[in-house]
Motif scaffolding. Structure first.
Motif, short mmCIF file in Angstrom:
data_model
loop_
_atom_site.label_atom_id
_atom_site.label_comp_id
_atom_site.label_asym_id
_atom_site.label_seq_id
_atom_site.Cartn_x
_atom_site.Cartn_y
_atom_site.Cartn_z
N GLN A 119 -29.12 23.34 -33.68
CA GLN A 119 -29.37 24.30 -32.78
C GLN A 119 -30.73 23.99 -32.27
OE1 GLN A 119 -28.21 26.44 -31.27
NE2 GLN A 119 -29.77 27.94 -30.60
N SER A 137 -32.21 21.12 -31.98
CA SER A 137 -31.67 19.86 -31.25
C SER A 137 -31.40 20.18 -29.67
CB SER A 137 -30.84 19.00 -31.77
OG SER A 137 -30.20 17.88 -30.93
N ILE A 138 -30.52 21.35 -29.63
CA ILE A 138 -29.87 21.47 -28.42
C ILE A 138 -30.67 22.40 -27.47
CG2 ILE A 138 -28.20 23.08 -27.36
CD1 ILE A 138 -26.23 22.27 -29.69
N ASP A 139 -31.58 23.21 -28.42
CA ASP A 139 -32.42 24.13 -27.43
C ASP A 139 -33.75 24.46 -28.11
OD1 ASP A 139 -32.98 25.79 -25.51
OD2 ASP A 139 -31.81 27.44 -26.17
N ASN A 140 -34.70 23.26 -28.37
CA ASN A 140 -35.75 23.44 -29.01
C ASN A 140 -36.98 23.98 -27.94
OD1 ASN A 140 -37.16 21.18 -27.61
ND2 ASN A 140 -36.20 19.94 -28.89
#
Lengths: 283, 482
Positions: free
Chosen positions: A169, A171-174
């Motif tokens: 998660q 990685s996708i939306d930091n």
């Protein structure tokens, strides 16, 4: 136990004793305004034409008034923060009483757009940041700080085995992560402790060379790094980058045409790679 | 008498002294939360690392301290005091992990115990005919730029047309300062890694020097349908940063500007627009948001947003100088609340990235790299609640798909709230050839003793992951007003 740990444990014991004792001796609040849901003075409003509050209703039905009508006048008050307490019941600290029996008050969507819907926890940042004093009409500061500087995991934000699943998660939306966590403090210290970061203690690293990045090519890793450098910063220090980028230009398009203000502001960042003639490199 | 008993007795005496005293004229609140959690994580080499966290949060507030200021129709200065302290730590951390001489175990930045003052300030509102507010102490500031924690003072002046000017100055709160912490500072980066330093100096997260921070915000709201703000903030000093040596520790600093505007159009549609942007070092836009919303139906709210994001690091970090690819999201949301009991929402986004190649003469493209979406609904009344949520995200081959379901009900004259939360997540990352499915549930029992006290016990259990299988969390909260 070290002396410091003993002192901390002692302080914890003191606080626990304080809490237990105050449960017995503390007195409850007994402040109520007659069960009224709002504060309203009809006489104070009689200077206004009746139709301004009772359009098309000669029976004086107050239900015809919307909060928006009230707000239309009271917004003009010079201190916006006082607007809610003008009509609503408040706690001694000035916050609105939002739990009235089984009913919970939430602000209407037309008022700054705080929908408080089921996805509100994930997208409240713009509204809260633009006017935090508006939020403070209902919320205590500790409600913010318990998450944003929190040390216990809020399970509604981080559900379901978050320790094992957060990598995907984040990685996708930091960008959302950075609202509460610093990669180089919160993430890195734990990644070092668990042996994930490259400069983790030797006793925690894998016996084989790190397989974290699998068989991904340097090109693939580089591409992801450029689109998501915050994820890199959760494990790597700058030395990881400068190992390669001392010979491969990492700067964005047109950088040399606009790097002069940066050099003027802080040459130190440049000097980590460019040991001399930093100014001359900028056009 | 054992050492800890002295502290315990002192706590009892302190509570008795406070609560047995005659009633004061001002309003007071005490909120204390004691929480504990225990689980284990697996390190890269397979060993288990224990986490035994215990944390005590103590909030104290006093309002309307000035005589007569607790009256409903009171017009005049209001004095208040608020303090939030936190103490506790992780009893799973071993001493060797904090010993810089133990190269094989030492973890820089790891703390076993913390004592933090999250905020502690005195607030004086309503001065100069209700035009001036002052506050001083440790504050957490939230403005259009974002969070900041500082030890200093804040001045707010209110003017006509809903104008407000707010200025603050002080020293940035850092981990290395007394009762400090550093979650709210802008991220910096280590200058060097372990291999380039002696162990004793591999402690790069500690920045002992004090850093000044100051800033201002000007906001206006002349009508209910229009408001705007511009804010400036600087931490550290560029000139001083240049003078420091290039090794060892970080030197944090940053300079940011952000603007914000909101327009609500009425009566045709409740249209709602907002825009924000942050300028980094006067040259680069790092964040921007443009959103438009409309109340299409009586109880529905739809919005479309365009968001640009480039991460910003402390001024000293080389990450600011790298060719980062800005992310651009187009986000669509719809929220509907047909009644006070029922609500549902849909959301989705597509993400683009500025694929500019490195180097001065390269071309720039904008590529679609991913997207996501989800839906959720919630039905809730005082005594029961049901909610569900589905979410899917994909970016550059990393996929996350999940379903969550929650049920809750009150028992024993509403004293006990029992809830169960189940979840199932599928995760895949093509780049690293990883794929896993994780399911689990959380059972919570929240018991409200009275208006003042509650306790919570949570048990979490998961399947499909290595560790932790079980997490136990206990919490006791006390909230007293007088």
């Amino acid at each position: 136990m070290t002396g410091r740990q003993k002192r901390i444990t002692g302080c914890l014991g003191m606080l626990i004793a304080f809490l237990l004792t105050s449960m017995v001796t503390g007195t409850p609040v007994a402040k109520n305004v007659g069960g009224l849901k709002i504060r309203f003075s009809h006489s104070a409003h009689q200077t206004q034409p009746c139709e301004s509050c009772h359009p098309g209703d000669d029976k004086g039905n107050l239900e015809n008034i919307s909060m928006r009508q009230c707000f239309g006048c009271h917004q003009k008050a010079k201190r916006k923060i006082d607007t809610c307490r003008t009509c609503h019941l408040v706690h001694p600290d000035g916050r609105m009483k939002t739990h009235l029996g089984e009913r919970v008050l939430i602000p209407p969507a037309w008022l700054k757009g705080p929908t408080h819907g089921i996805d509100w926890a994930g997208n409240h940042a713009t509204v809260a940041g633009s006017d935090s004093k508006f939020c403070a009409n209902c919320h205590r500061e500790t409600e913010c700080s318990s998450c944003h500087t929190g040390r216990m995991r809020p399970k509604k934000i981080h559900p379901a085995d978050w320790v094992n699943t957060h990598g995907n998660q984040s990685s996708i939306d930091n960008p959302r992560c950075t609202g509460c966590h610093r990669q180089q403090q919160f993430c890195l210290s734990c990644h070092r402790r668990t042996g994930v970061a490259p400069d983790a203690p030797t006793s925690r690293r894998q016996s084989k060379p790190s397989k974290y990045h699998g068989n991904a090519s340097p090109k693939k890793i580089c591409r992801r790094a450029r689109s998501n450098i915050s994820a890199c910063a959760s494990c790597h220090s700058e030395s990881s980058c400068t190992t390669c980028h001392s010979v491969i230009n990492p700067h964005p398009v047109g950088f040399s045409r606009r790097c002069k203000p940066l050099v003027k502001k802080n040459k130190r960042a440049c000097a980590k790679c460019h040991h001399d003639d930093v100014e001359k490199r900028c056009r | 008498m054992p050492f800890n008993c002295k502290f315990f007795l002192f706590g009892v005496l302190l509570a008795v002294a406070i609560f047995a005293a005659p009633t004061f004229a001002y309003d007071q609140q005490l909120n204390a939360t004691l929480s504990a959690s225990g689980y284990s994580v697996r390190a890269a080499n397979g060993t288990l690392i224990d986490r035994r966290t215990i944390m005590q949060d103590l909030y104290l507030g006093a309002w309307n301290i000035l005589p007569g200021s607790d009256a409903l129709d009171y017009k005049g200065p209001r004095l208040s005091l608020e303090v939030d302290l936190r103490i506790g730590g992780d009893y799973g951390v071993s001493n060797s992990e904090m010993d810089a001489q133990r190269m094989d175990r030492f973890v820089p930045g790891l703390e076993a115990m913390v004592v933090e003052a999250v905020f502690a300030y005195v607030n004086l509102q309503g001065l100069a005919g209700d035009h001036l507010d002052l506050s001083a102490g440790r504050r957490i500031r939230s403005d259009v730029i974002g969070y900041a924690a500082y030890d200093g003072a804040d001045v707010t002046v209110y003017g006509p047309l809903g104008m407000r000017v707010d200025g603050f100055f002080g020293y940035e709160v850092k981990n290395s300062k007394p009762f400090g912490y550093d979650n709210l500072a802008l991220d910096g980066t280590d200058n060097v890694g372990r291999d380039e330093l002696e162990d004793a100096y591999f402690n790069s997260l500690v920045e002992p020097e004090a850093t000044m921070v100051f800033g201002t915000e000007l906001s206006m709201a002349p009508t209910a349908w229009l408001e705007g703000a511009v804010a400036y903030r600087q931490a550290g000093h560029g000139h001083k940063l240049q003078q420091r040596t290039i090794a060892g520790r970080m030197a944090l600093g940053n300079e940011r500007v952000r603007t914000f505007a909101r327009v609500v159009m009425n009566p045709l549609l409740d249209r709602y627009d907002r825009i924000g942007g942050a300028l980094r070092e006067g040259t680069l836009v790092s964040e921007a948001t443009l959103e438009a919303g409309a109340a299409l139906f009586t109880h529905g709210w739809m919005s479309v947003a365009y968001e640009l994001y480039r991460p910003v690091f402390a001024l000293d970090s080389i990450f600011n100088l790298f060719g980062q690819l800005g992310r651009r999201d187009v986000v669509l949301r719809y929220a509907h609340r047909p009644s006070s009991r029922m609500q549902w929402a849909l959301w989705s986004n597509v993400r683009f990235v500025d694929d500019n190649a490195v180097g001065d003469d390269a071309e720039q493209e904008r590529l679609l790299i991913g997207g996501g979406g989800g839906a959720g609904w919630n039905y809730g009344v005082w005594s029961r609640r049901v909610s569900s949520r589905v979410n899917v995200d994909n970016e550059l081959g990393a996929t996350r798909l999940g379903v969550e379901q929650e049920l809750g009900h009150r028992f024993f004259d509403d004293h006990l709230w029992l809830s169960v939360r189940g979840s199932l997540w599928y995760m895949r990352d093509k780049m690293y050839d990883t794929k896993k499915t994780i399911g689990g549930y959380v059972v919570s029992a929240n018991y409200q003793f009275n208006e003042k006290a509650r306790t919570l016990l949570e048990f979490e259990n998961y399947y499909g992951s290595d560790i932790p299988r079980f997490v136990v969390t206990a919490l006791f909260q006390l909230d007293v007003w007088r």
